[in-house]
Every structure is written in structure tokens, then in C-alpha cells.
Design an enzyme around this catalytic site. Sequence first.
Site, PDB file in Angstrom:
ATOM      1  N   ASN A  84      21.232  -8.690  31.401  1.00 17.79           N
ATOM      2  CA  ASN A  84      20.615  -9.204  30.637  1.00 17.79           C
ATOM      3  C   ASN A  84      21.818 -10.267  30.253  1.00 17.79           C
ATOM      4  O   ASN A  84      23.195 -10.070  30.150  1.00 17.79           O
ATOM      5  CB  ASN A  84      20.841  -7.979  29.517  1.00 17.79           C
ATOM      6  N   ASP A 127      23.390  -2.240  25.908  1.00 18.39           N
ATOM      7  CA  ASP A 127      24.089  -3.438  25.982  1.00 18.39           C
ATOM      8  C   ASP A 127      26.130  -3.152  26.312  1.00 18.39           C
ATOM      9  O   ASP A 127      26.902  -3.294  26.010  1.00 18.39           O
ATOM     10  CB  ASP A 127      24.708  -3.607  24.882  1.00 18.39           C
ATOM     11  N   SER A 161      27.757 -12.398  26.164  1.00 18.57           N
ATOM     12  CA  SER A 161      28.717 -11.462  27.862  1.00 18.57           C
ATOM     13  C   SER A 161      26.719 -11.348  28.260  1.00 18.57           C
ATOM     14  O   SER A 161      25.561 -11.194  27.690  1.00 18.57           O
ATOM     15  CB  SER A 161      28.584 -10.353  27.928  1.00 18.57           C
TER      16      SER A 161
HETATM   17  C1  GAR Z   1      20.119 -15.581  22.503  1.00 17.92           C
HETATM   18  O1  GAR Z   1      21.488 -15.796  22.038  1.00 17.92           O
HETATM   19  C2  GAR Z   1      20.301 -14.043  23.506  1.00 17.92           C
HETATM   20  O2  GAR Z   1      21.665 -13.668  23.545  1.00 17.92           O
HETATM   21  C3  GAR Z   1      20.111 -12.980  22.291  1.00 17.92           C
HETATM   22  O3  GAR Z   1      18.441 -13.586  22.325  1.00 17.92           O
HETATM   23  C4  GAR Z   1      18.748 -15.024  21.827  1.00 17.92           C
HETATM   24  C5  GAR Z   1      17.397 -15.563  22.723  1.00 17.92           C
HETATM   25  O4  GAR Z   1      17.696 -16.755  22.577  1.00 17.92           O
HETATM   26  N1  GAR Z   1      19.294 -11.933  22.816  1.00 17.92           N
HETATM   27  C6  GAR Z   1      19.541 -10.330  22.029  1.00 17.92           C
HETATM   28  O5  GAR Z   1      20.323 -10.425  20.785  1.00 17.92           O
HETATM   29  C7  GAR Z   1      19.222  -9.177  23.778  1.00 17.92           C
HETATM   30  N2  GAR Z   1      19.862  -8.084  22.434  1.00 17.92           N
HETATM   31  P1  GAR Z   1      16.482 -17.439  23.668  1.00 17.92           P
HETATM   32  O6  GAR Z   1      14.678 -17.107  23.379  1.00 17.92           O
HETATM   33  O7  GAR Z   1      16.425 -19.025  23.077  1.00 17.92           O
HETATM   34  O8  GAR Z   1      16.920 -17.894  24.605  1.00 17.92           O
END
Ligand code: GAR
Length: 196
Positions: free
Chosen positions: A107, A145, A136
Site C-alpha cells: 500500500n 497503515d 510511505s
Molecule cells: C494518493 O495520495 C495515495 O497515497 C492516497 O490516495 C491518493 C490516491 O491518488 N492513499 C491513501 O490515502 C490511502 N489511505 P491516485 O488515485 O492519483 O493514485
Amino acid sequence: MKRVAILISGGGSNMLALVASMTGDHPARPVLVASNDPVAAGIAKAAGQGIPTATVDHRPFGRDRAGFEAALLCHIEAAAPDILCLAGFMRILTPGFIQRFQGRMLNIHPSLLPKYPGLHTHARALAAGDNEAGCSVHEVTADLDAGPILGQARVPILPGDTEASLADRVLALEHRLYPAVLRRFAAGDRRPILLP
Ligand code: GAR
């Protein structure tokens, strides 16, 4: 060659970065992009790259997380992945699902874990007056997480930063970190990567 399935909920920019990286001598290839949101923009982008896609809307399942996961699993198992990458996948998974992919599920999280698990990571970093933020990549375990960290990248928090400006800066870093970690992980190497 390792087979990689990617789960998304939104725009899919991390998914696209992973897909773009899996060419040439990379030890893995994408075999499925799946979403819990039928209109996730990332699904059309994955299809545009010629990758098989699947959507399972979680909403009709209500609180039946296991029912939702069973439907999702039908698509995942059909693609027979070796590795599952969560890339902006915003559903909490049950212990049973996590157990099934133990040691094979990654993740990306937009904070310097163990700081700020969960949501609103950038707002929390700003509110705390932190002078750096980051992202991370970790192995997914039953604790939200909190699995072993496989990579981390950090950026300074600048005066005048907002949640949006910080999210943009961290996202650009996510697009470098996640492919680097996946490449190493797919080759069987779990040593953490630290960027920059
Ligand atoms: C990213 O910033 C990822 O790290 C976050 O959602 C966004 C997805 O963007 N994930 C989380 O918050 C997981 N809990 P993307 O769809 O453009 O890759």
C-alpha cells in the site's frame, strides 16, 4: 514474471506510474486494475493502457465488507496475481482478505508512517507544525497503515503550504517511490528504499 493486480478508488495516478514502470527488464507486469468506485477515473485510464479492468461497487453491499470482498476476489483470482498493490484504494479490508494476500500486498500512504495513519494526513502534518512530510510504501497487515515499511520519501513543508499544495508535492514523490519499491519487491528484495 510476476503478475500484479492494482486496486484503486480514484484518479489512479499512482496506478499509472506503476503501470508505466512495468516494462522492459522489470520483473513484473500489470494483469488487472480494479476499483470499488464504478466511475473512478483511473479505470478508463487503465483501459486506455490496454489493461484488463474490473469494478465492484461497494455501496450495494452496505456493511457487508466480506460480501464486497468476495465479489472483488472473483475478479482478482481470475487474474491470478502474485502481488496486489493498493494505490489510492480507500476501503478498509477485512483480516480474512489481508490474510489471503499476506506478504504479497503493498500500500502507499501519504505520510511518513508511523505518523498519521488513516485520513487527512496533510492537514494533520500542517496542524502539528511539522517541517517535513512525505509518503510511505508498506506491506499490508491486519493493522491499518502499520505493516513493515518498504520505502519512504520525504519533502520539506514550506511556509505558506496548504493541504492542496502539500498533497501535490507529496503525490509527485509517490509516483517515484511506489514504482521503485515495487520493482525491488517483485525481485524478492524487501530492503526499504529511502528517497531522495
Ligand atoms: C494518493 O495520495 C495515495 O497515497 C492516497 O490516495 C491518493 C490516491 O491518488 N492513499 C491513501 O490515502 C490511502 N489511505 P491516485 O488515485 O492519483 O493514485
